[in-house]
Design a protein around this motif. Structure first.
Motif, PDB file in Angstrom:
ATOM      1  N   SER A  92       2.035  -7.812  15.994  1.00 55.37           N
ATOM      2  CA  SER A  92       3.152  -7.845  15.420  1.00 55.37           C
ATOM      3  C   SER A  92       4.113  -6.901  15.616  1.00 55.37           C
ATOM      4  O   SER A  92       3.753  -5.683  16.133  1.00 55.37           O
ATOM      5  N   PRO A  93       5.271  -7.082  15.503  1.00 56.62           N
ATOM      6  CA  PRO A  93       6.302  -5.950  15.797  1.00 56.62           C
ATOM      7  C   PRO A  93       6.264  -4.828  14.858  1.00 56.62           C
ATOM      8  O   PRO A  93       5.941  -5.059  13.886  1.00 56.62           O
ATOM      9  N   SER A  94       6.406  -3.594  15.508  1.00 61.15           N
ATOM     10  CA  SER A  94       6.124  -2.254  14.719  1.00 61.15           C
ATOM     11  C   SER A  94       7.358  -1.562  14.919  1.00 61.15           C
ATOM     12  O   SER A  94       8.047  -1.576  16.001  1.00 61.15           O
ATOM     13  N   ASP A  95       7.797  -0.645  13.830  1.00 65.60           N
ATOM     14  CA  ASP A  95       8.906   0.194  14.037  1.00 65.60           C
ATOM     15  C   ASP A  95       8.256   1.486  14.881  1.00 65.60           C
ATOM     16  O   ASP A  95       7.474   1.971  14.378  1.00 65.60           O
ATOM     17  N   PRO A  96       8.962   1.692  16.025  1.00 69.02           N
ATOM     18  CA  PRO A  96       8.525   3.121  16.838  1.00 69.02           C
ATOM     19  C   PRO A  96       8.862   4.398  15.867  1.00 69.02           C
ATOM     20  O   PRO A  96       9.934   4.139  15.129  1.00 69.02           O
ATOM     21  N   GLU A  97       8.081   5.250  16.116  1.00 70.93           N
ATOM     22  CA  GLU A  97       8.274   6.480  15.322  1.00 70.93           C
ATOM     23  C   GLU A  97       9.500   7.287  16.274  1.00 70.93           C
ATOM     24  O   GLU A  97       9.818   7.155  17.249  1.00 70.93           O
ATOM     25  N   PRO A  98      10.313   7.496  15.196  1.00 69.43           N
ATOM     26  CA  PRO A  98      11.669   8.229  15.602  1.00 69.43           C
ATOM     27  C   PRO A  98      11.428   9.242  16.400  1.00 69.43           C
ATOM     28  O   PRO A  98      10.566  10.347  16.325  1.00 69.43           O
ATOM     29  N   PRO A 157       0.833  -1.303   0.065  1.00 70.17           N
ATOM     30  CA  PRO A 157       0.011  -0.143  -0.135  1.00 70.17           C
ATOM     31  C   PRO A 157       0.693   1.342  -0.069  1.00 70.17           C
ATOM     32  O   PRO A 157       2.014   1.234   0.365  1.00 70.17           O
ATOM     33  N   ASN A 158       0.241   2.358  -0.465  1.00 69.03           N
ATOM     34  CA  ASN A 158       0.889   3.688  -0.273  1.00 69.03           C
ATOM     35  C   ASN A 158       1.278   3.984   0.974  1.00 69.03           C
ATOM     36  O   ASN A 158       0.730   3.316   2.136  1.00 69.03           O
ATOM     37  N   GLU A 159       2.115   5.212   1.517  1.00 70.78           N
ATOM     38  CA  GLU A 159       2.506   5.287   2.802  1.00 70.78           C
ATOM     39  C   GLU A 159       1.146   5.764   3.619  1.00 70.78           C
ATOM     40  O   GLU A 159       1.128   5.444   4.757  1.00 70.78           O
ATOM     41  N   THR A 160       0.325   6.416   3.030  1.00 75.04           N
ATOM     42  CA  THR A 160      -0.971   6.785   3.751  1.00 75.04           C
ATOM     43  C   THR A 160      -1.874   5.573   4.245  1.00 75.04           C
ATOM     44  O   THR A 160      -2.157   5.560   5.543  1.00 75.04           O
ATOM     45  N   GLU A 161      -1.964   4.730   3.447  1.00 80.00           N
ATOM     46  CA  GLU A 161      -2.603   3.477   3.779  1.00 80.00           C
ATOM     47  C   GLU A 161      -1.794   2.602   4.970  1.00 80.00           C
ATOM     48  O   GLU A 161      -2.562   1.797   5.697  1.00 80.00           O
ATOM     49  N   HIS A 162      -0.753   2.750   4.532  1.00 80.41           N
ATOM     50  CA  HIS A 162       0.270   1.772   5.235  1.00 80.41           C
ATOM     51  C   HIS A 162       0.048   2.231   6.810  1.00 80.41           C
ATOM     52  O   HIS A 162       0.127   1.450   7.673  1.00 80.41           O
ATOM     53  N   GLN A 163       0.035   3.668   6.935  1.00 81.37           N
ATOM     54  CA  GLN A 163       0.141   4.165   8.216  1.00 81.37           C
ATOM     55  C   GLN A 163      -1.064   3.748   9.209  1.00 81.37           C
ATOM     56  O   GLN A 163      -1.170   3.579  10.004  1.00 81.37           O
ATOM     57  N   LEU A 213      -3.182   1.353   8.321  1.00 75.34           N
ATOM     58  CA  LEU A 213      -3.439   0.053   8.379  1.00 75.34           C
ATOM     59  C   LEU A 213      -2.414  -0.469   9.830  1.00 75.34           C
ATOM     60  O   LEU A 213      -2.660  -1.274  10.734  1.00 75.34           O
ATOM     61  N   ALA A 214      -1.120   0.442  10.109  1.00 77.36           N
ATOM     62  CA  ALA A 214      -0.458   0.078  11.271  1.00 77.36           C
ATOM     63  C   ALA A 214      -1.024   0.285  12.367  1.00 77.36           C
ATOM     64  O   ALA A 214      -0.729  -0.123  13.661  1.00 77.36           O
TER      65      ALA A 214
END
Length: 563
Positions: free
Chosen positions: A342-348, A318-324, A326-327
């Motif tokens: 599911s493991p997720s990448d923390p926002e820096p 998906p594009n970034e907007t949809e990915h965000q 969904l996350a």
């Protein structure tokens, strides 16, 4: 016609300038779209050419005005002369009805208050109203009683004026649609060009470069447009849904259809019809529609169905907007279903500055003025600088005359700009443009394009902000690899990623070797917070080690308020 998009040469000093423009459109459509016209429409083109000039001019004046009803006394134009004489050939062709049946609503729109009082004197007295009643009072009281239609003379035998109805507006709108490829643009485009307020890139034309390839495609566009108008007028989604045309092979029209289905789905959702909303969102299948569908399913407790659809969407790039979105959605669904997270990448963590400034005032300009130094100027650029540099470097790719991209002289940018395959169709062209970032020629390319194209309409270049001095500073301070990262991200989703960039940029051309020579600054006033598209850009900058900070401002004044 030339093989390029040449605009007509009418001058506003010519009293018939608008007629020249109208003839240009008719000639253009007649030459390039004749196979899409009916016999009646072809006859219209032929008969228009045979009309006296005054009749042609009067018809175009009517077409350019709002609505289809006109008082003959108000159709007064010096270059036309006697409007009664000029309108006679139009009446003879049945293009104008000189005695149309009128509803009371139409009469209230056309007549002045004093005239309505004379015309409806008996009805006003019968209703117990004062003859001095306001127009709104008369309308609210009498219109529900007067439901018939009749010519003006039947309503008011003593009327001193005449009301006429233009009967060819639908034909003229269809011709305008074939020319512009949309109904958003109108005859004002010519006037703005003639005034010098808009100038457009000249793009070569091929027989395939037109908005519609079949009559059915024109009909589909009009059907979608009318459905949207009816939705805006308050008609209900269940009634409109059954009239939505089937998906077209034309991807441009398919995108318009998907957007209408999304709008219908949102209205259905607001009205509480979740089942219809889900149907409409599924049929739309746009990025936003997919997220809305998942949220409706979640609210309905259909967590398993929502989870499976969300997982499928996440695996389909998906594009970034949809990915965000969904996350954010998936962890909630996993908790509901008691599934492992599911493991997720923390926002820096972003570099944060806090400033207290006298205010309230324009928060961005206040920060720019505070931080700016003679050797390190701060410029307020928001979404204009990076997108402007991109638009200048990639001008040949953006304005490439691909089929279906340009089909009239008034394009701000390609018609397929936000279509999914826009970049894919031009990938080689974009690669060639971005290649100049590798060989070092990008500075000259951007500066040359700025000088040659300055002032031409572009979907990416805001000329009032991106002036030559700003371009020079930016090219001196922003490394080409950073520009490439940004441009590639823009290409990933041109519609979503062109917004959300930081408000300010500080240039440090004299910084020591090895230190950043620029810094982007996002500004947040009291009570303001980062938006999703801004967070995505900040995360992107962090990933590529590009200098950026978020500046939070508080006012020293006691009467703080949100900005």
């Amino acid at each position: 016609m030339n093989s390029a998009f040449d605009t007509p040469t009418a001058s506003l000093d010519d009293p018939y300038y608008y007629l020249t423009n109208f003839r240009f459109v008719l000639a253009w459509v007649g030459e390039r779209h004749a196979d899409l016209l009916t016999a009646d429409e072809l006859t219209f083109l032929e008969q228009f050419e045979r009309l006296p000039q005054a009749s042609q001019a009067l018809l175009v004046r009517m077409v350019m005005r709002k609505g289809e009803l006109f008082r003959l006394s108000k159709l007064s134009y010096a270059e036309v002369g006697d409007s009664a004489e000029a309108i006679a050939p139009l009446i003879a062709l049945d293009w104008v009805d000189n005695d149309p049946a009128l509803s009371v609503d139409e009469l209230f729109n056309q007549l002045r208050l004093a005239e309505l009082r004379h015309m409806l004197a008996d009805e006003i007295r019968a209703a117990g109203l004062s003859m001095s009643s306001a127009k709104a009072v008369l309308y609210d009281t009498l219109t529900s009683q007067l439901t018939h239609t009749a010519p003006l003379q039947a309503w008011w035998p003593d009327a001193s004026d005449q009301i006429v109805r233009l009967k060819v507006m639908e034909t003229c709108d269809r011709l305008r649609l074939m020319f512009f490829g949309n109904l958003r643009q109108d005859w004002a485009e010519f006037v703005l060009t003639e005034l010098g307020l808009q100038r457009f890139e000249t793009v070569s034309f091929t027989p395939h470069s037109r908005a519609f390839q079949s009559r059915q495609e024109v009909d589909t566009y009009l059907a979608l447009h009318q459905l949207r108008q009816r939705l805006d007028a308050g008609e209900l989604p269940p009634d409109l849904h059954i009239e939505v045309p089937p998906r077209a092979d034309n991807r441009w029209l398919a995108t318009r259809r998907a957007r209408l289905l999304l709008q219908l789905g949102r209205e259905a959702e607001r009205s509480g019809d979740a089942a219809l909303a889900l149907t409409l969102y599924r049929d739309s299948n746009s990025s936003e529609a997919r997220i809305r569908q998942l949220r409706v399913l979640e609210r309905q407790g259909e967590h398993r169905v929502a989870f499976e659809l969300a997982s499928k969407a996440l695996n389909s790039s998906p594009n970034e907007t949809e990915h965000q979105a969904l996350a954010r959605l998936l962890p909630r669904l996993q908790r509901r279903l008691k599934l492992p997270a599911s493991p997720s990448d923390p926002e820096p963590a972003h570099e944060r500055w806090d400033l207290q400034l006298p205010g309230p005032q324009s928060v961005e300009r206040a920060v720019a003025q505070t931080l700016s130094e003679p050797q390190a100027p701060v410029c307020y650029v928001e979404n204009s600088l990076i997108t402007g540099l991109f638009g200048l470097l990639c001008w040949p790719a953006i304005f490439a005359p691909l089929p279906g991209a340009f089909f009239h002289p008034f394009h701000n940018g390609p018609a397929d700009l936000y279509r999914d395959d826009f970049v894919a169709r031009r990938r080689d062209l974009f690669d060639a443009c971005l290649g100049s970032l590798e060989d070092g020629s990008y500075r000259e390319v951007i500066q040359t394009t700025w000088r040659e194209k300055a002032g031409l309409s572009s979907p990416f270049v805001h000329w009032a902000i991106v002036d030559e001095a700003l371009i020079e500073l930016a090219l001196a301070c922003i490394p080409p690899e950073h520009l490439r990262h940004c441009f590639e991200r823009l290409l990933g989703d041109l519609k979503a990623n062109r917004a959300g960039l930081p408000d300010l940029i500080q240039f440090m051309p004299d910084a020591p070797a090895g230190e950043p020579r620029y810094r982007m600054i996002e500004v947040k006033g009291p009570g303001d917070r980062l938006q999703d598209n801004q967070r995505r850009w900040l995360t992107f900058f962090h990933r590529h080690e590009m200098p950026v900070a978020v500046c939070y401002v508080r006012w020293t004044a006691s009467d703080e308020f949100e900005v």
